[in-house]
Design a protein around this motif. Structure first.
Motif, PDB file in Angstrom:
ATOM      1  N   GLN A 108      51.871  39.288  35.547  1.00  0.00           N
ATOM      2  CA  GLN A 108      51.840  37.755  35.367  1.00  0.00           C
ATOM      3  C   GLN A 108      50.849  36.812  35.723  1.00  0.00           C
ATOM      4  OE1 GLN A 108      55.522  37.397  38.022  1.00  0.00           O
ATOM      5  NE2 GLN A 108      56.814  37.501  36.216  1.00  0.00           N
ATOM      6  N   TYR A 137      58.411  32.774  27.265  1.00  0.00           N
ATOM      7  CA  TYR A 137      57.364  32.770  28.354  1.00  0.00           C
ATOM      8  C   TYR A 137      56.666  31.298  28.318  1.00  0.00           C
ATOM      9  CZ  TYR A 137      58.217  37.562  29.176  1.00  0.00           C
ATOM     10  OH  TYR A 137      58.496  39.019  29.461  1.00  0.00           O
ATOM     11  N   VAL A 149      53.078  29.985  29.007  1.00  0.00           N
ATOM     12  CA  VAL A 149      51.758  30.637  29.440  1.00  0.00           C
ATOM     13  C   VAL A 149      50.910  29.351  29.993  1.00  0.00           C
ATOM     14  CG1 VAL A 149      49.888  31.703  28.569  1.00  0.00           C
ATOM     15  CG2 VAL A 149      52.020  32.483  27.603  1.00  0.00           C
ATOM     16  N   LYS A 178      59.870  34.160  36.562  1.00  0.00           N
ATOM     17  CA  LYS A 178      59.919  35.404  35.584  1.00  0.00           C
ATOM     18  C   LYS A 178      59.249  34.864  34.320  1.00  0.00           C
ATOM     19  CE  LYS A 178      63.533  37.934  37.626  1.00  0.00           C
ATOM     20  NZ  LYS A 178      64.807  38.496  37.390  1.00  0.00           N
ATOM     21  N   HIS A 179      59.371  33.593  33.760  1.00  0.00           N
ATOM     22  CA  HIS A 179      59.171  32.931  32.665  1.00  0.00           C
ATOM     23  C   HIS A 179      57.584  32.709  32.460  1.00  0.00           C
ATOM     24  CE1 HIS A 179      60.659  29.510  34.706  1.00  0.00           C
ATOM     25  NE2 HIS A 179      59.629  28.957  34.418  1.00  0.00           N
ATOM     26  N   ILE A 205      53.599  33.031  32.882  1.00  0.00           N
ATOM     27  CA  ILE A 205      52.465  33.911  32.820  1.00  0.00           C
ATOM     28  C   ILE A 205      51.025  32.862  32.992  1.00  0.00           C
ATOM     29  CG2 ILE A 205      50.770  35.490  31.865  1.00  0.00           C
ATOM     30  CD1 ILE A 205      53.517  36.716  30.436  1.00  0.00           C
ATOM     31  N   CYS A 220      45.281  39.256  40.608  1.00  0.00           N
ATOM     32  CA  CYS A 220      45.209  38.994  39.386  1.00  0.00           C
ATOM     33  C   CYS A 220      44.955  40.393  38.640  1.00  0.00           C
ATOM     34  CB  CYS A 220      44.067  37.899  38.648  1.00  0.00           C
ATOM     35  SG  CYS A 220      44.561  36.202  39.420  1.00  0.00           S
TER      36      CYS A 220
END
Length: 604
Positions: free
Chosen positions: A40, A109, A111, A137-138, A140, A159
């Protein structure tokens, strides 16, 4: 006029297959998406123009596709790009965190691509830590930077890091060939090779240079047009310079360098390129290193031809000289002279390195015939007489050597008795050389008898002779009654005392010299009395007493002088530290100083 789109944007990768030179990273990301192992928080780091942001956009598009969407859908509403160079405050990060809480309306997602993340402030990094460690969770996060070392370790630990490498010259050239083919441009392979080398591993820079050169030359892209537009020296320049260096043609080489300078090129750029050219020639020498030569096929053929004419030692020495000139260029005051001197040294390598003929030089008979010199005939009688003289000298040397050897070796008692009686034993050498006259042999013997016999350093005779030599060296003690004992005054003695102290000071014995200047002795009953304040000064003075007495003996012409040194620790010597103390010292030596101070109203 139709709107023009630069090649860097027009041919930007749309899929992972289009990314140039980063197969390891693209394969890893594809496998992570297929196996649902995608982290993530990702960190893309590497040089500029190698595809970090492009991969981030492709990744954001790929993870939201489920097979039912339009292939051209870019999911722009799900991608949020933040430029950390201009949005680096805590408030910008807080607004980003507020947006993260909202789930995406299309796709799975959201981003967040943060470019140049190393520009965030310390407070912004700290505010971003918690959300980066435990995002929804959604969400990134993809962080991109060219300077990974400026990112704090707490961010790096949260990371998954992907290090992008520089794009090789071959990969960049192949991609430019595809772009030129799609654009309908006829481009030489060597021209695209120069563009790829000039880009220095950045694909975006290579496409930008390609656009500039195409604008200059049109649809026909040649090597000459590229070198002229990019202001780089062509391969032909270095091939020509190397041929002149190998041929030791220094005048033409200097003219070639002058022409290069007249074209506006820098001497530093030329000499560094020449070192690289020598390196490429050295690479062509071995089949195992040919793949290191990053040039086109036509140019590679020229490298092979010139490498055959260039010895291995010459190339090694040439790289060393050119590299040394490269290092000294910026600090040199006369930079042109430095490069010209380097070129002259390079042109002299093969001349200086030629092996000299070890065989002696023999003048052929034709040389004398051309000069009109006639040969002189030597009769056989003259030759025989010369040979007889040479043989006689050799025999005399042999006899003298044998006699010396005979004299040096210990003889038996029988031989010693024979010598006493005057008889002589004949040696094989003497018998074999009976043609030598007896007076010559007798003269050699007499000279050897008069010479001292050599003895071993450990023998009894050598020890005896050494003892006799030391006894002869000892000086005979003169009777003290015969030495002068002239009378002298105390002032004469003190003057000699001070003089000896100055002599010691000039020799570098500062401590001894100062002791003689500070401590003046007195004369009592013909003896010199000296009182010192401590024992250490007495020890130092006694070490120099021998030389002092010898000086006083000769100076005062009295060899009966005695020096008596005593220590009086109670008598403290007053030293001047303050200006008042120094003034009192000076006034003791010269009372007129007080009158001088009062006359001019001086302060101490």
């Amino acid at each position: 006029m139709e709107h023009f789109i630069v090649s860097a944007r027009k041919y930007r990768p749309q899929t992972f297959k289009d990314v140039v030179g980063q197969q390891a990273i693209t394969n890893t990301l594809l496998n992570a998406i297929d196996n649902n192992h995608l982290a993530q928080a990702l960190l893309f780091t590497g040089p500029r123009g190698v595809g970090k942001t492009s991969c981030a956009r492709i990744l954001a598009k790929t993870i939201n596709q489920d097979g039912n969407e339009n292939p051209d859908e870019d999911f722009a509403f799900n991608i949020f790009e933040l430029d950390a160079a201009s949005n680096n405050s805590v408030d910008d990060i807080r607004s980003l965190i507020d947006q993260v809480r909202i789930p995406p309306q299309v796709g799975k997602y959201k981003v967040y691509i943060i470019d140049e993340v190393h520009m965030l402030s310390q407070a912004a990094f700290n505010a971003f830590l918690k959300t980066l460690e435990e995002p929804p969770k959604h969400a990134i996060f993809i962080l991109a930077t060219t300077e990974k070392h400026k990112i704090i370790p707490t961010i790096l630990s949260r990371c998954q890091i992907f290090d992008f490498k520089r794009i090789t010259v071959t990969d960049a050239k192949n991609h430019l060939m595809q772009v030129a083919k799609q654009e309908g441009i006829n481009a030489d392979e060597d021209a695209l090779q120069i563009i790829a080398q000039k880009a220095d591993g950045a694909m975006r820079d290579a496409l930008s240079i390609f656009d500039r050169v195409v604008s200059f030359s049109g649809k026909n892209l040649t090597r000459q047009a590229v070198t002229e537009n990019l202001n780089v020296l062509d391969y032909e320049t270095y091939f020509t310079a190397t041929d002149l260096i190998i041929d030791n043609n220094i005048p033409q080489l200097l003219l070639e360098f002058n022409e290069i300078l007249a074209q506006g090129f820098d001497g530093h750029h030329f000499i560094s390129g020449l070192a690289s050219h020598f390196r490429d020639l050295l690479v062509c020498k071995n089949q195992a290193t040919i793949h290191l030569l990053e040039v086109g096929e036509q140019t590679k053929t020229k490298y092979f031809e010139q490498s055959k004419k260039s010895p291995h030692e010459f190339l090694i020495k040439g790289i060393d000289l050119a590299n040394d000139c490269d290092l000294k260029y910026k600090t040199s005051r006369n930079q042109r002279l430095l490069v010209e001197l380097c070129l002259m040294q390079l042109a002299s390598i093969l001349t200086d390195g030629e092996k000299k003929n070890d065989q002696p030089y023999i003048i052929p008979p034709s040389y004398f015939k051309e000069k009109g010199i006639k040969a002189i005939k030597i009769s056989s009688e003259v030759k025989e007489k010369a040979l007889e003289k040479v043989e006689t000298v050799k025999k005399q040397e042999i006899v003298s050597t044998s006699i010396e050897h005979k004299e040096e070796t210990p003889t038996s008692s029988t031989n010693q008795e024979t010598v006493k009686k005057g008889t002589s034993t004949s040696t094989p050498i003497e018998n074999s050389n009976s043609t030598i006259s007896q007076p010559v042999v007798q003269e050699k013997k007499n000279l050897l008898i008069q010479r001292e016999r050599k003895t071993s350093g450990l023998s009894l005779s050598s020890i005896r002779k050494k003892k006799e030599h030391e006894e002869n060296k000892e000086e005979k003690i003169v009777d003290p009654k015969n030495l002068p004992t002239e009378e002298f005054t105390e002032s004469e003695m003190q003057a000699a005392w001070v003089e000896y102290g100055k002599m010691q000071d000039k020799k570098g014995e500062r401590i001894i010299g100062s002791m003689f200047a500070m401590n003046i002795p007195s004369l009592q009953d013909g003896a010199i009395m000296l009182e010192l304040p401590n024992q250490s000064m007495k020890v130092d003075l006694e070490s120099a007493q021998a030389g002092l007495l010898q000086f006083l003996y000769k100076k005062l012409d009295n060899y009966s002088i005695e020096l008596k040194i005593t220590v009086n620790e109670e008598a403290s010597k007053k030293y001047a530290f303050t200006p008042q103390d120094k003034y009192e010292k000076l006034r003791e030596k010269n009372p007129l100083i007080d009158k001088l101070r009062s006359s001019f109203d001086l302060d101490i």
